[in-house]
Write an enzyme that holds these catalytic residues in place. Structure first.
Site, PDB file in Angstrom:
ATOM      1  N   HIS A  87       0.801  -1.229   0.000  1.00 53.31           N
ATOM      2  CA  HIS A  87       0.000   0.000   0.000  1.00 53.31           C
ATOM      3  C   HIS A  87       0.835   1.280   0.000  1.00 53.31           C
ATOM      4  O   HIS A  87       0.281   2.374  -0.080  1.00 53.31           O
ATOM      5  CB  HIS A  87      -0.961   0.005   1.201  1.00 53.31           C
ATOM      6  CG  HIS A  87      -0.287   0.227   2.525  1.00 53.31           C
ATOM      7  ND1 HIS A  87       0.424  -0.759   3.157  1.00 53.31           N
ATOM      8  CD2 HIS A  87      -0.217   1.324   3.324  1.00 53.31           C
ATOM      9  CE1 HIS A  87       0.904  -0.285   4.295  1.00 53.31           C
ATOM     10  NE2 HIS A  87       0.535   0.970   4.420  1.00 53.31           N
ATOM     11  N   GLY A  95      -0.622 -22.314   8.949  1.00 50.04           N
ATOM     12  CA  GLY A  95       0.213 -23.376   9.481  1.00 50.04           C
ATOM     13  C   GLY A  95       1.514 -22.831  10.030  1.00 50.04           C
ATOM     14  O   GLY A  95       1.742 -21.614  10.071  1.00 50.04           O
ATOM     15  N   LYS A 125      -3.675 -19.325  18.417  1.00 43.22           N
ATOM     16  CA  LYS A 125      -2.313 -19.712  18.825  1.00 43.22           C
ATOM     17  C   LYS A 125      -1.463 -18.498  19.159  1.00 43.22           C
ATOM     18  O   LYS A 125      -0.543 -18.580  19.988  1.00 43.22           O
ATOM     19  CB  LYS A 125      -1.677 -20.586  17.744  1.00 43.22           C
ATOM     20  CG  LYS A 125      -1.544 -19.931  16.367  1.00 43.22           C
ATOM     21  CD  LYS A 125      -0.238 -19.214  16.153  1.00 43.22           C
ATOM     22  CE  LYS A 125      -0.202 -18.509  14.812  1.00 43.22           C
ATOM     23  NZ  LYS A 125       1.085 -17.815  14.563  1.00 43.22           N
ATOM     24  N   ARG A 132       6.905 -13.093  16.830  1.00 44.08           N
ATOM     25  CA  ARG A 132       6.706 -11.785  17.463  1.00 44.08           C
ATOM     26  C   ARG A 132       5.841 -11.912  18.707  1.00 44.08           C
ATOM     27  O   ARG A 132       6.036 -11.200  19.695  1.00 44.08           O
ATOM     28  CB  ARG A 132       6.040 -10.826  16.486  1.00 44.08           C
ATOM     29  CG  ARG A 132       6.864 -10.457  15.294  1.00 44.08           C
ATOM     30  CD  ARG A 132       6.042  -9.652  14.314  1.00 44.08           C
ATOM     31  NE  ARG A 132       6.261 -10.083  12.947  1.00 44.08           N
ATOM     32  CZ  ARG A 132       5.432  -9.860  11.958  1.00 44.08           C
ATOM     33  NH1 ARG A 132       4.305  -9.211  12.170  1.00 44.08           N
ATOM     34  NH2 ARG A 132       5.706 -10.277  10.748  1.00 44.08           N
TER      35      ARG A 132
END
EC number: 1.1.1.94
Length: 336
Positions: free
Chosen positions: A37, A140, A196, A260
């Site tokens: 963008h 995944g 997760k 992260r």
């Protein structure tokens, strides 16, 4: 290679993961267009032929072309792969909606839930685009750097359209490095990839506080149980959570510092504020936003998710890490 499988793909999102997926597709010999963008940053990618901001020293394959014009990016390929943060997913869909033609097919590798509602991204896509386009999700255990380097990786792909699923599996799959498993449970594949991230924050907090491997493993195991309970309430297949989009992604994200979300949790466990941790990481921490949405979804579904609840209490209600640990360890005794 047949024309069908060598047809071009447009990837929307030039962050680390979007770039890595574009590299993987192009490396397989498919003409791939990568859009971002910020035109000025895309111009740098086009000149340098690599994404030095996120994946330094990994050169783009010849088949990868930078496209800074969204209209052209959509027009050049019928298959669109969206790889943007979950909080802008709906905005991107609204941008591309007037540009789509009847032949387009939409897939995303975004992991998360809709901001402020907790809805699955499939629900968001169908609300914005209607039901006329085949949809698919890719999810995944994948770190962008390893994928871009061509290291062995496996992932799950689920779609509303079996032909779309088969074709994309053949297009993405690479016998040397990238294995794609089909899964017909779109709900479970999306949910595993979203929740997760929250559990990974918890694992990071635990490690940041010095609780050790036993505690981390307990969090992963009980976190998987929470994800499975929520999935069951939404109609997901329990087997999905033992596969790539469930256990696979959960273990990866909770145990490796490339994540992260895990690093964010580590900093929280070491006493840093959420703002300090996010500033130090310098990229989107999906789990921070998804914690609120996961908590909201659990409340809506009437599903008990104590780990998610305690992380929510810490991030948004001011509870400290030691009190979170005390609350989880002090829960009523029960069977597994």
């Amino acid at each position: 290679m047949s024309e069908m499988y060598s047809a071009p793909v447009t990837v929307l999102g030039a962050g680390s993961y979007g770039t890595a997926l574009a590299i993987a597709l192009a490396r397989n010999g498919h003409k791939t267009y990568l859009w971002g963008h910020q035109p000025e940053k895309m111009a740098v990618l086009a000149t340098e032929r690599m994404n030095n901001a996120f994946l330094p020293d990994i050169a783009f394959p010849d088949a990868l072309e930078i496209e800074s014009d969204l209209v052209q990016a959509i027009a050049k390929a019928k298959d669109i792969l969206i790889v943007v943060p979950s909080h802008v997913f709906a905005d991107v869909l609204k941008q591309i909606k007037p540009l789509l033609s009847a032949h387009h097919r939409i897939m995303w590798a975004t992991k998360g839930l809709e901001r402020n509602t907790g809805r699955l991204l499939q629900t968001v896509a169908q609300e914005i685009l209607g039901n006329q386009y085949p949809l698919a999700v890719l999810s995944g255990p994948t770190f962008a750097k390893e994928l871009a380097q061509g290291l062995p990786t496996a992932i799950a792909l689920s779609s509303t359209d079996s032909q779309f699923a088969d074709e994309m599996q053949q297009r993405i799959h690479c016998a040397k490095a990238f294995r794609v498993y089909l899964n017909n449970d779109m709900i479970g594949v999306q949910l595993g990839g979203a929740i997760k991230n929250v559990i990974a924050i918890g694992a990071g907090i635990s490690d940041g506080m010095g609780f050790g491997a036993n505690a981390r493993t307990a969090l992963i195991t009980r976190g998987l149980a929470e994800i499975s309970r929520l999935g069951a309430s939404l109609g997901a297949n329990a087997n999905t959570f033992m596969g790539m989009a469930g256990l696979g992604d959960l273990v990866l994200t909770c145990t490796d510092n490339q994540s992260r979300n895990r690093r964010f949790g580590l900093m929280l466990g070491q006493g840093k504020s959420a703002e300090e941790a996010m500033a130090e990481i310098g990229q989107v921490v999906e789990g921070f936003y998804n914690t609120k949405e996961a908590y909201l979804l659990a409340q809506t579904q009437g599903v008990e998710m104590p780990i998610v609840e305690q992380i929510y209490q810490m991030l948004f209600c001011g509870k400290n890490a030691h009190d979170v640990a005390t609350s989880l360890l002090g829960r009523e005794r029960k069977g597994e």
